[in-house]
Design a protein around this motif. Structure first.
Motif, PDB file in Angstrom:
ATOM      1  N   PHE A   1      49.321  22.419  26.836  1.00 27.93           N
ATOM      2  CA  PHE A   1      48.924  21.086  27.298  1.00 27.93           C
ATOM      3  C   PHE A   1      49.834  20.546  28.406  1.00 27.93           C
ATOM      4  CE2 PHE A   1      47.771  16.506  26.611  1.00 27.93           C
ATOM      5  CZ  PHE A   1      46.430  16.665  26.872  1.00 27.93           C
ATOM      6  N   ASN A   2      50.058  21.355  29.447  1.00 26.57           N
ATOM      7  CA  ASN A   2      50.792  20.933  30.649  1.00 26.57           C
ATOM      8  C   ASN A   2      52.266  20.620  30.410  1.00 26.57           C
ATOM      9  OD1 ASN A   2      48.409  21.009  32.288  1.00 26.57           O
ATOM     10  ND2 ASN A   2      47.832  18.995  31.519  1.00 26.57           N
ATOM     11  N   THR A   3      52.808  21.025  29.267  1.00 33.68           N
ATOM     12  CA  THR A   3      54.180  20.632  28.938  1.00 33.68           C
ATOM     13  C   THR A   3      55.203  21.247  29.882  1.00 33.68           C
ATOM     14  OG1 THR A   3      53.483  20.432  26.631  1.00 33.68           O
ATOM     15  CG2 THR A   3      55.834  20.451  27.038  1.00 33.68           C
ATOM     16  N   ILE A   4      54.896  22.382  30.510  1.00 36.92           N
ATOM     17  CA  ILE A   4      55.813  22.968  31.489  1.00 36.92           C
ATOM     18  C   ILE A   4      56.072  21.991  32.634  1.00 36.92           C
ATOM     19  CG2 ILE A   4      53.932  24.115  32.749  1.00 36.92           C
ATOM     20  CD1 ILE A   4      57.485  25.530  32.269  1.00 36.92           C
ATOM     21  N   ASN A   5      55.090  21.121  32.928  1.00 37.63           N
ATOM     22  CA  ASN A   5      55.246  20.157  34.022  1.00 37.63           C
ATOM     23  C   ASN A   5      56.225  19.036  33.681  1.00 37.63           C
ATOM     24  OD1 ASN A   5      53.347  21.609  35.440  1.00 37.63           O
ATOM     25  ND2 ASN A   5      51.661  20.211  35.030  1.00 37.63           N
ATOM     26  N   ASN A   6      56.555  18.888  32.383  1.00 30.55           N
ATOM     27  CA  ASN A   6      57.546  17.879  31.996  1.00 30.55           C
ATOM     28  C   ASN A   6      58.934  18.227  32.512  1.00 30.55           C
ATOM     29  OD1 ASN A   6      55.453  16.716  30.624  1.00 30.55           O
ATOM     30  ND2 ASN A   6      56.284  17.026  28.578  1.00 30.55           N
TER      31      ASN A   6
ATOM     32  N   PRO B   1      60.994  42.678  22.291  1.00 33.54           N
ATOM     33  CA  PRO B   1      60.371  43.498  23.345  1.00 33.54           C
ATOM     34  C   PRO B   1      58.885  43.707  23.061  1.00 33.54           C
ATOM     35  CG  PRO B   1      62.486  44.417  22.703  1.00 33.54           C
ATOM     36  CD  PRO B   1      62.197  43.308  21.726  1.00 33.54           C
ATOM     37  N   GLY B   2      58.063  43.488  24.070  1.00 35.93           N
ATOM     38  CA  GLY B   2      56.619  43.578  23.894  1.00 35.93           C
ATOM     39  C   GLY B   2      55.977  42.288  23.430  1.00 35.93           C
ATOM     40  N   GLY B   3      56.799  41.263  23.132  1.00 39.47           N
ATOM     41  CA  GLY B   3      56.262  39.970  22.715  1.00 39.47           C
ATOM     42  C   GLY B   3      55.655  39.214  23.882  1.00 39.47           C
ATOM     43  N   HIS B   4      54.916  38.149  23.572  1.00 39.30           N
ATOM     44  CA  HIS B   4      54.143  37.434  24.588  1.00 39.30           C
ATOM     45  C   HIS B   4      54.571  35.973  24.724  1.00 39.30           C
ATOM     46  CE1 HIS B   4      51.423  40.794  23.438  1.00 39.30           C
ATOM     47  NE2 HIS B   4      51.181  40.805  24.734  1.00 39.30           N
ATOM     48  N   PHE B   5      54.530  35.498  25.967  1.00 44.19           N
ATOM     49  CA  PHE B   5      54.763  34.091  26.292  1.00 44.19           C
ATOM     50  C   PHE B   5      53.469  33.533  26.863  1.00 44.19           C
ATOM     51  CE2 PHE B   5      57.034  30.975  29.357  1.00 44.19           C
ATOM     52  CZ  PHE B   5      56.984  29.954  28.423  1.00 44.19           C
ATOM     53  N   VAL B   6      52.998  32.418  26.298  1.00 39.68           N
ATOM     54  CA  VAL B   6      51.718  31.818  26.689  1.00 39.68           C
ATOM     55  C   VAL B   6      51.950  30.397  27.195  1.00 39.68           C
ATOM     56  CG1 VAL B   6      49.412  31.129  25.919  1.00 39.68           C
ATOM     57  CG2 VAL B   6      50.492  33.173  24.954  1.00 39.68           C
ATOM     58  N   ILE B   7      51.342  30.085  28.323  1.00 42.24           N
ATOM     59  CA  ILE B   7      51.374  28.721  28.863  1.00 42.24           C
ATOM     60  C   ILE B   7      49.948  28.263  29.150  1.00 42.24           C
ATOM     61  CG2 ILE B   7      51.902  27.374  30.942  1.00 42.24           C
ATOM     62  CD1 ILE B   7      54.623  28.559  31.031  1.00 42.24           C
ATOM     63  N   GLU B   8      49.652  27.029  28.752  1.00 43.32           N
ATOM     64  CA  GLU B   8      48.411  26.346  29.136  1.00 43.32           C
ATOM     65  C   GLU B   8      48.802  25.211  30.080  1.00 43.32           C
ATOM     66  OE1 GLU B   8      44.850  23.673  27.051  1.00 43.32           O
ATOM     67  OE2 GLU B   8      46.883  23.706  26.216  1.00 43.32           O
ATOM     68  N   VAL B   9      48.250  25.213  31.294  1.00 43.87           N
ATOM     69  CA  VAL B   9      48.641  24.193  32.272  1.00 43.87           C
ATOM     70  C   VAL B   9      47.537  24.039  33.314  1.00 43.87           C
ATOM     71  CG1 VAL B   9      49.849  25.833  33.790  1.00 43.87           C
ATOM     72  CG2 VAL B   9      50.545  23.424  33.770  1.00 43.87           C
ATOM     73  N   GLY B  10      47.474  22.858  33.893  1.00 45.81           N
ATOM     74  CA  GLY B  10      46.492  22.605  34.933  1.00 45.81           C
ATOM     75  C   GLY B  10      46.870  23.242  36.255  1.00 45.81           C
TER      76      GLY B  10
END
Length: 224
Positions: free
Chosen positions: A89-94, A114-123
């Motif tokens: 929910f756009n939190t990276i923009n904070n 190792p092999g794990g995932h990072f997910v971002i939801e952003v506009g």
């Protein structure tokens, strides 16, 4: 944002990626995503700077299953390792500087196996809607709320202005952000030892196109 139609696909997407591993939410807030994800059987831990938000989380049923670390999610360290780290929910923009956003990616990578995932939801920055030379774009115009985004195209700054009508009077709330492009996020991921593996328009995996207004992106931590 709390309806099953909105939350369901997000929780399904994240649970599928987590599998049998634990998940870490950066900016967990009141647990909008963490609680239903935990209810799916995924062990969830969260980081958040706001004690007020965390107090609201702790007051909710099911919160006893969720571990919490108080701190800046760009730098704070949670105990353990995780197969999934996510930021929605756009939190990276904070995070209002590029350095802070890079730190966030590095912190996510530190927590991942190792092999794990990072997910971002952003506009996606809505600069296509900005007439040449203008700096303001209205995004909502209602009887009780008017929303206007103010862009600084030099420093990638964004101030979201919200005019709320309360008790017959208009009040202004303004929040600063830093908008960020998908390709810039990919470079931040590479600096942190991760590579893009998926990018979609939404949690239901609609194709990401040149007209998409937001994206859900997945990076994988490289081994070694």
């Amino acid at each position: 944002m709390f309806s099953p139609a909105v939350l369901g696909p997000a929780v399904e997407f994240l649970a599928e990626l987590a599998g049998a591993d634990a998940a870490l939410e950066l900016g967990i807030g009141t647990g909008r995503v963490a609680l239903p994800l935990s209810a799916r059987g995924v062990p969830v831990h969260g980081i958040d700077l706001s004690e007020a938000m965390l107090a609201r989380l702790r007051a909710k049923p099911g919160s006893e299953r969720i571990g919490v670390t108080t701190g800046d999610f760009a730098r704070a360290r949670a105990p353990g390792e995780f197969g999934l780290v996510y930021l929605v929910f756009n939190t990276i923009n904070n995070l209002t500087t590029q350095d802070e956003q890079v730190d966030c990616f590095r912190n996510a990578a530190r927590h991942l196996t190792p092999g794990g995932h990072f997910v971002i939801e952003v506009g996606v920055p809505a600069l296509q809607k900005l007439p040449f030379g203008e700096t303001h774009v209205p995004f909502d115009f209602g009887a009780g709320h008017v929303g206007v985004d103010e862009y600084d195209v030099v420093d990638q700054g964004l101030i979201s202005h919200h005019f709320w009508k309360r008790d017959g009077r208009w009040n202004l709330d303004s929040m600063p952000f830093r908008y960020v492009w998908p390709s810039e996020l990919d470079l931040m991921a590479r600096l942190a030892g991760m590579r893009l593996v998926e990018r979609w328009e939404d949690w239901e995996r609609s194709p990401f196109t040149s007209t998409s207004g937001e994206h859900v992106s997945v990076w994988r931590k490289e081994s070694g």
